[in-house]
Enzyme design. Structure first.
Site, mmCIF file in Angstrom:
data_model
loop_
_atom_site.group_PDB
_atom_site.id
_atom_site.type_symbol
_atom_site.label_atom_id
_atom_site.label_comp_id
_atom_site.label_asym_id
_atom_site.label_seq_id
_atom_site.Cartn_x
_atom_site.Cartn_y
_atom_site.Cartn_z
ATOM 1 N N GLY A 38 0.794 -1.228 0.000
ATOM 2 C CA GLY A 38 0.000 0.000 0.000
ATOM 3 C C GLY A 38 0.820 1.267 0.000
ATOM 4 C CG HIS A 39 3.957 3.931 1.760
ATOM 5 N ND1 HIS A 39 5.242 4.301 1.448
ATOM 6 C CD2 HIS A 39 3.375 5.019 2.294
ATOM 7 C CE1 HIS A 39 5.434 5.570 1.793
ATOM 8 N NE2 HIS A 39 4.313 6.025 2.301
ATOM 9 C CE1 TYR A 40 2.196 6.682 -1.201
ATOM 10 C CE2 TYR A 40 4.553 6.589 -1.566
ATOM 11 C CZ TYR A 40 3.463 7.176 -0.961
ATOM 12 O OH TYR A 40 3.639 8.238 -0.134
ATOM 13 C CB ILE A 45 8.729 4.445 -0.948
ATOM 14 C CG1 ILE A 45 8.756 4.673 -2.460
ATOM 15 C CG2 ILE A 45 9.736 5.344 -0.244
ATOM 16 C CD1 ILE A 45 8.281 6.063 -2.847
ATOM 17 C CG HIS B 170 3.793 11.675 2.941
ATOM 18 N ND1 HIS B 170 2.448 11.514 3.139
ATOM 19 C CD2 HIS B 170 3.917 12.403 1.827
ATOM 20 C CE1 HIS B 170 1.785 12.145 2.187
ATOM 21 N NE2 HIS B 170 2.643 12.690 1.379
#
Lengths: 155, 170
Positions: A38-40, A45, B170
């Site tokens: 989910g990131h990403y 990352i 982020h």
């Protein structure tokens, strides 16, 4: 081994410095960490807050003996300097200093490519453990087990 | 009000790292109020020992910060949404400071993130605010700096193609 607290990252930093030398921990950023899908999607990352998480765990694994059991009360500052990717190896260098009743832990997290983040935490004495199940108590409770306990990566 | 499908059009984050459930109030360029419901179905609780107590079930502090920052990200990117981190302008964390964590948060709590835009420069946005649970402040956020940068700063930073970068994702 079951982790001592819920956390976003499975791998735990291990102390890699010699006794008497500046404090240092290392931890692998495994490609199968849960955050990456989910990131990403399509471009994994390591989230900046997960770098902070590994600094936080490193701090809790290296608490000075005279600080006793502590919890993180504040993130005084964090600067993100470069991204962290799956497969990286994070090294965290830590410096502790007393600040009145509290403690400050300053840390630099780095990968093979250089500094990833600088982090400054403020830690305070953990309150006495409560046996109450009341979730809305005003006193903070420790989010980690005893700071003297050695951590091992569960994966 | 923005529902989750609208949030997904603004943020590139996805399960399990999409940590904003709903936006209740959004004044572009000014402020935002968002909701994050904490549940023990989040994967962070999966490995806990069967006899883990409430302390062990505290929502990870760093994810609480991430959730608040994602709410700020909705405010920052509202008028220029880009849910693709591989192209265009992407939002990167520059720095976070003066975050005070008042007490642990447990599954079942419904959090309200209050985000205020302090300053917006051409490519940098500065936020402050707090997180409340049932009216009680559980976290204060002094200052979060986000920067809009070309996606190449991230894609070009991959170890296979080293390149200087200015900020972490982020």
């Amino acid at each position: 081994m079951a982790p001592l607290a819920a956390g976003p990252v499975r791998a735990f930093p291990e102390i890699s410095s010699e006794p008497g030398a500046p404090l240092r921990t290392t931890v692998q950023v495994h490609a199968d960490e849960r955050v990456f899908p989910g990131h990403y999607p399509g471009f994994p990352i390591f989230p900046g807050v997960c770098v902070v998480e590994q600094v936080r765990r490193s701090a809790l694994a290296t608490v000075p003996a005279d600080a006793g059991k502590v919890i993180v009360r504040a993130i005084e500052s964090t600067r993100f300097l470069s991204p962290v990717f799956p497969g990286d190896r994070l090294t965290v260098e830590l410096t502790w200093s007393p600040r009145g009743e509290a403690w400050r832990c300053e840390a630099v997290a780095a990968t093979e490519r250089g500094r990833a983040a600088t982090v400054r935490l403020r830690l305070v004495a953990a309150p006495e453990p409560s046996t109450s199940a009341e979730p809305h108590g005003t006193a903070p409770v420790a989010v980690d087990g005893p700071s003297t306990q050695e951590r091992k990566a569960p994966c | 009000m923005l529902t989750i499908s609208a949030i997904k059009k603004v943020l590139p984050h996805r399960y399990p790292m999409l940590l904003v459930d709903r936006v209740d109030e959004l004044v572009p360029g000014e402020r935002l109020v968002a909701v994050k419901a904490i549940t023990c179905n989040e994967p962070w609780y999966q490995d806990l020992a069967e006899d883990a107590g409430d302390e062990e079930h505290a929502y990870p502090q760093t994810l609480l910060i991430e959730s608040w920052c994602q709410a700020a990200g909705v405010l920052a990117a509202w008028d220029k949404p880009n849910p693709d981190v591989m192209s265009g302008q992407v939002m990167l964390f520059g720095s976070i400071s003066d975050v005070v964590l008042h007490r642990p948060v447990l599954p079942g709590e419904v959090l309200q993130h209050r985000v205020r835009l302090v300053r917006a420069l051409s490519d940098t946005v500065i936020f402050e605010g707090e997180c409340l649970s049932d009216g009680e402040t559980v976290m204060e956020v002094g200052r979060v700096v986000m920067a809009m940068r070309p996606a190449e700063e991230l894609t070009g930073a991959l170890p296979a193609a080293p390149a200087p970068v200015g900020a972490g994702a982020h």
